[in-house]
Design an enzyme around this catalytic site. Structure first.
Site, PDB file in Angstrom:
ATOM      1  CG  ASP A  93      -8.742  -3.348  -5.456  1.00  0.00           C
ATOM      2  OD1 ASP A  93      -9.059  -2.463  -6.277  1.00  0.00           O
ATOM      3  OD2 ASP A  93      -9.422  -3.627  -4.460  1.00  0.00           O
ATOM      4  CD  GLU A 107      -2.524   1.694   0.205  1.00  0.00           C
ATOM      5  OE1 GLU A 107      -2.298   2.809  -0.312  1.00  0.00           O
ATOM      6  OE2 GLU A 107      -3.361   0.891  -0.240  1.00  0.00           O
ATOM      7  CG  ASP A 124       4.693   1.842  -6.738  1.00  0.00           C
ATOM      8  OD1 ASP A 124       3.844   0.984  -7.079  1.00  0.00           O
ATOM      9  OD2 ASP A 124       5.005   2.816  -7.443  1.00  0.00           O
TER      10      ASP A 124
END
Length: 223
Positions: free
Chosen positions: A143, A93, A125
């Site tokens: 996602d 995240e 990342d």
């Protein structure tokens, strides 16, 4: 009508724009400035992303899985529900505050998923993690942003372009799967997956049970 409460604001690293965490009663919303990116009532397609990917690696006793984008944690929670006890899951995240929200005001949404011993959290990342290792994962779940047609970070294009797909293929073990969530269909992306030698299945799913917006999941298998 219960009014929305603004809980926190967080910058997106390397980009103009900020994320806003909002709450209305038990409902949460993460917004890019004033545009809603995700809502805690609408998570059916995020769960489907994890379930469909888990089905593709069901024959692996101890699958290694990389999830790009924590969001509200619904993909992670579903992955834990569908993957075997010996699975290992890394979640990347890029916005550190999202992980703080996950352990703070949104902790109830995922029922302790972040503390599951199968899970490693990286404030990083996902594109960088994909490029770190070769033949490392049985499944990579993306996602991220709005899908291949990005919204929040132009840099996310590197996940979905020709070079990004080649990197994902290299990071997957033979027989692995790249599972990609998107808010919209994208015929050009489907073609790029095929050109990258993936076998491609495109699945339409709903944001909320049999209702809500139609989202798309690509299941791209590495030979």
């Amino acid at each position: 009508m219960i009014p929305w409460e603004h809980l926190d604001t967080a910058p997106i690293p390397g980009e103009a724009g900020t994320l806003r965490l909002m709450r209305r009663g038990t409902e949460f919303s993460i917004q890019l400035d004033r545009t809603e990116l995700m809502n805690s009532r609408l998570f059916g397609s995020e769960e489907a992303l994890a379930r469909l990917a888990a089905e593709r690696v069901a024959g692996v006793a101890a699958p290694r899985v990389l999830i790009g984008g924590y969001g509200m944690g619904f993909t992670l929670r579903a992955a834990l529900d569908h993957l075997p006890p010996k699975a290992t899951i890394t979640v990347a995240e890029i916005v550190p505050a999202v992980l703080e929200w996950a352990r703070g005001p949104m902790a109830e949404l995922t029922g302790g998923s972040l503390d599951d011993p199968r899970v490693t959290i990286r404030a990083a990342d996902v594109a960088a993690l994909i490029r770190e290792r070769v033949n490392a994962y049985d499944a990579i779940l993306l996602d991220v942003d709005n899908g291949p047609d990005g919204l929040t970070r132009a840099a996310n294009d590197c996940l979905y372009d020709t070079a990004g797909l080649a990197a994902a293929s290299a990071a997957l073990r033979p027989g692995g799967v790249l599972a990609v969530w998107s808010a919209h269909p994208d015929a050009a992306f489907t073609r790029r997956l095929g050109q990258a030698w993936f076998t491609v299945e495109e699945v339409a799913t709903r944001a909320r049970g049999k209702r809500g917006a139609r989202h798309v999941i690509w299941l791209a298998g590495k030979p």
